[in-house]
Design a protein around this motif. Structure first.
Motif, PDB file in Angstrom:
ATOM      1  N   ILE B 112      17.142 -64.881  21.879  1.00  0.00           N
ATOM      2  CA  ILE B 112      17.964 -63.818  21.309  1.00  0.00           C
ATOM      3  C   ILE B 112      18.512 -64.216  19.951  1.00  0.00           C
ATOM      4  CG2 ILE B 112      20.148 -62.590  21.576  1.00  0.00           C
ATOM      5  CD1 ILE B 112      19.643 -62.349  24.483  1.00  0.00           C
ATOM      6  N   ASP B 113      19.047 -65.426  19.882  1.00  0.00           N
ATOM      7  CA  ASP B 113      19.641 -65.863  18.623  1.00  0.00           C
ATOM      8  C   ASP B 113      18.601 -65.922  17.516  1.00  0.00           C
ATOM      9  OD1 ASP B 113      22.096 -65.963  19.767  1.00  0.00           O
ATOM     10  OD2 ASP B 113      22.036 -68.097  20.216  1.00  0.00           O
ATOM     11  N   GLU B 114      17.421 -66.407  17.836  1.00  0.00           N
ATOM     12  CA  GLU B 114      16.359 -66.435  16.833  1.00  0.00           C
ATOM     13  C   GLU B 114      16.037 -65.029  16.363  1.00  0.00           C
ATOM     14  OE1 GLU B 114      14.057 -70.204  18.887  1.00  0.00           O
ATOM     15  OE2 GLU B 114      12.897 -68.477  18.200  1.00  0.00           O
ATOM     16  N   THR B 115      15.899 -64.140  17.327  1.00  0.00           N
ATOM     17  CA  THR B 115      15.555 -62.767  16.979  1.00  0.00           C
ATOM     18  C   THR B 115      16.643 -62.137  16.127  1.00  0.00           C
ATOM     19  OG1 THR B 115      14.430 -62.636  19.111  1.00  0.00           O
ATOM     20  CG2 THR B 115      14.766 -60.578  17.921  1.00  0.00           C
ATOM     21  N   LEU B 116      17.885 -62.406  16.486  1.00  0.00           N
ATOM     22  CA  LEU B 116      18.995 -61.872  15.704  1.00  0.00           C
ATOM     23  C   LEU B 116      18.957 -62.397  14.271  1.00  0.00           C
ATOM     24  CD1 LEU B 116      21.966 -61.950  18.235  1.00  0.00           C
ATOM     25  CD2 LEU B 116      21.065 -59.958  17.043  1.00  0.00           C
ATOM     26  N   GLU B 118      16.335 -63.368  12.551  1.00  0.00           N
ATOM     27  CA  GLU B 118      15.253 -62.699  11.830  1.00  0.00           C
ATOM     28  C   GLU B 118      15.649 -61.273  11.469  1.00  0.00           C
ATOM     29  OE1 GLU B 118      11.862 -62.986  14.314  1.00  0.00           O
ATOM     30  OE2 GLU B 118      11.970 -65.182  14.370  1.00  0.00           O
ATOM     31  N   LEU B 119      16.324 -60.661  12.407  1.00  0.00           N
ATOM     32  CA  LEU B 119      16.756 -59.288  12.209  1.00  0.00           C
ATOM     33  C   LEU B 119      17.673 -59.185  11.002  1.00  0.00           C
ATOM     34  CD1 LEU B 119      17.024 -57.697  15.552  1.00  0.00           C
ATOM     35  CD2 LEU B 119      18.354 -56.631  13.778  1.00  0.00           C
ATOM     36  N   SER B 122      15.738 -59.432   7.761  1.00  0.00           N
ATOM     37  CA  SER B 122      15.098 -58.159   7.424  1.00  0.00           C
ATOM     38  C   SER B 122      16.118 -57.188   6.862  1.00  0.00           C
ATOM     39  CB  SER B 122      14.467 -57.544   8.660  1.00  0.00           C
ATOM     40  OG  SER B 122      13.637 -58.472   9.299  1.00  0.00           O
ATOM     41  N   GLU B 123      17.285 -57.209   7.462  1.00  0.00           N
ATOM     42  CA  GLU B 123      18.324 -56.297   7.026  1.00  0.00           C
ATOM     43  C   GLU B 123      18.719 -56.603   5.576  1.00  0.00           C
ATOM     44  OE1 GLU B 123      21.541 -56.434   9.702  1.00  0.00           O
ATOM     45  OE2 GLU B 123      22.327 -54.465   9.141  1.00  0.00           O
ATOM     46  N   CYS B 126      16.089 -55.481   3.224  1.00  0.00           N
ATOM     47  CA  CYS B 126      16.126 -54.029   3.157  1.00  0.00           C
ATOM     48  C   CYS B 126      17.227 -53.577   2.205  1.00  0.00           C
ATOM     49  CB  CYS B 126      16.384 -53.510   4.557  1.00  0.00           C
ATOM     50  SG  CYS B 126      15.730 -51.893   4.893  1.00  0.00           S
ATOM     51  N   LEU B 127      18.384 -54.160   2.359  1.00  0.00           N
ATOM     52  CA  LEU B 127      19.517 -53.785   1.512  1.00  0.00           C
ATOM     53  C   LEU B 127      19.258 -54.151   0.055  1.00  0.00           C
ATOM     54  CD1 LEU B 127      22.460 -54.754   3.866  1.00  0.00           C
ATOM     55  CD2 LEU B 127      21.720 -52.461   3.181  1.00  0.00           C
ATOM     56  N   ILE B 129      16.396 -54.182  -1.484  1.00  0.00           N
ATOM     57  CA  ILE B 129      15.494 -53.190  -2.062  1.00  0.00           C
ATOM     58  C   ILE B 129      16.249 -51.917  -2.415  1.00  0.00           C
ATOM     59  CG2 ILE B 129      13.439 -51.798  -1.671  1.00  0.00           C
ATOM     60  CD1 ILE B 129      12.417 -53.942   0.171  1.00  0.00           C
ATOM     61  N   LEU B 130      17.106 -51.483  -1.492  1.00  0.00           N
ATOM     62  CA  LEU B 130      17.893 -50.288  -1.754  1.00  0.00           C
ATOM     63  C   LEU B 130      18.767 -50.479  -2.998  1.00  0.00           C
ATOM     64  CD1 LEU B 130      19.025 -49.093   1.784  1.00  0.00           C
ATOM     65  CD2 LEU B 130      17.611 -47.877   0.136  1.00  0.00           C
ATOM     66  N   GLU B 133      16.693 -50.156  -6.095  1.00  0.00           N
ATOM     67  CA  GLU B 133      16.369 -48.759  -6.399  1.00  0.00           C
ATOM     68  C   GLU B 133      17.559 -48.049  -7.036  1.00  0.00           C
ATOM     69  OE1 GLU B 133      14.781 -46.669  -3.114  1.00  0.00           O
ATOM     70  OE2 GLU B 133      12.949 -47.865  -2.998  1.00  0.00           O
ATOM     71  N   ARG B 134      18.742 -48.396  -6.502  1.00  0.00           N
ATOM     72  CA  ARG B 134      19.933 -47.774  -7.043  1.00  0.00           C
ATOM     73  C   ARG B 134      20.100 -48.142  -8.524  1.00  0.00           C
ATOM     74  NH1 ARG B 134      24.044 -48.411  -2.442  1.00  0.00           N
ATOM     75  NH2 ARG B 134      22.014 -48.173  -1.434  1.00  0.00           N
TER      76      ARG B 134
END
Lengths: 140, 140
Positions: B112-116, B118-119, B122-123, B126-127, B129-130, B133-134
Motif C-alpha cells: 500500500i505504501d509503495e502504491t501510495l 507512486e500515486l 503521478s499526482e 499531473c499538477l 503539467i496543469l 498549461e496555465r
DNA sequence: CCGGTAATTGACGTAAGCGTAAACCCGAAT
DNA sequence: ATTCGGGTTTACGCTTACGTCAATTACCGG
C-alpha cells in the motif's frame, strides 16, 4: 544497490523465467496478456519480455495482493499510458481517479491496522494462557 | 462514544437492516450463512441477527477488503472459537497462524505504501503539467 | 537422428462469489 | 379483501481468474 534481475538470454526474459521468478504459472502470464495487461514482443510466436514488461507484471501482482481486479489494474495502466498527453479535462479526471484510489488505499491501511491490533490482542491472550499453564505445571 | 446501531425491532437485526447498513444484498448475507460464516438465530424461518452476528459480518467485509477469501475468513473464526480451550499444542499452532497472518498484513501494508508513493508522484506530475498549461495561457 | 525441455494456441473445466428469477409466506395498511 | 413490503427457499446463471489437458513447434545436447 539491489541486483535487478537481467534477462539471461540477451535482452529479454522468457515466459518461464518470469513465471519462476514470481511463483506463478505460464498460463497466468498468458492470461494476463490475453486480458490486455501485458504486451510482450514476439519473435515468431515466442514471447519476449522486456524489463518494462516484467515491471508491469510486478505491478499486476501487487495489485492483486491489494484486492484489485484485473480490470481495475488494467485501467490504471491505461490511465498511465495516455496521462502524458495533457488535455486539461483529461488531467482533471485523472486527478480525481488518483484521489479515489488514494482514499481506498488509506482506508485499506486502516483495516490492516485494526486487524493487526486485534491480532496482537489474541496473541497476548494466547501467551497468557500458556504462561498460566506453565505456572500450574511448576506448582504441580 | 460512538453510537452503536441497535436493533430496531427488539433485540435483533433483520437481514434487510444489515444489508442496508453495510451496502450489500440479502443474497450475500444468506450466502455467508450458507458458507458457515454466520449463524443467526431463527424465529420460525426468519433470521434473527444478534449484535455479535453483526460484528461478524463486519469482520467478513473487512476481510474481503483485505483480499481474504471467505474460506480464510472462516478459518480465523474457527480459530477464535476454540482458542479459549488451552491445549498447549493448539495454542502453539495458533500462535504460528497469527504470526503468518501478521506477516501477510505487514507486507500488504508495504504494498500500500509503495502504491501510495507512486500515486503521489503521478499526482505531482499531473499538477505540474496543469501548471505549465496555465502559464502558457497567460503568455498567450 | 532422437529424446528432452520449453515454447505455442485452443479448448474445455472449475472454484469463488454472488445475481437473478420463481414461487411462496406473512403481517400491516388501504 | 387485496395489496404491499418485507421475509423465505430452491435453483439455475454468470463473471473472474485461472487450471488442465491436447496437439503442435522449436531448439539443444548427445
Amino acid at each position: 544497490m539491489s541486483e535487478e534481475p537481467r534477462p539471461k538470454n540477451g535482452d529479454y526474459f522468457t515466459i518461464g523465467e518470469l513465471a519462476r521468478e514470481f511463483g506463478i504459472t505460464t498460463r497466468t502470464i498468458r492470461f494476463y496478456e490475453d486480458q490486455g495487461l501485458l504486451a510482450p514482443l514476439r519473435e515468431g510466436r515466442k514471447r519476449l519480455f522486456r524489463r518494462r514488461d516484467r515491471a508491469r507484471l510486478k505491478l499486476i501482482l501487487r495489485g492483486k495482493r491489494l484486492a484489485f481486479t484485473l480490470d481495475e489494474i488494467k485501467e490504471t495502466f491505461d490511465l498511465y499510458d495516455d496521462s502524458t498527453r495533457g488535455e486539461e479535462a483529461q488531467l482533471r479526471y485523472y486527478l480525481g481517479v488518483l484521489a479515489e484510489k488514494r482514499n481506498k488505499l488509506l482506508s485499506q491501511r486502516q483495516d490492516i491496522d485494526e486487524t493487526l491490533a486485534e491480532l496482537e490482542r489474541s496473541e497476548r491472550q494466547c501467551l497468557e494462557i500458556l504462561e498460566q499453564e506453565r505456572r500450574q505445571k511448576r506448582t504441580a
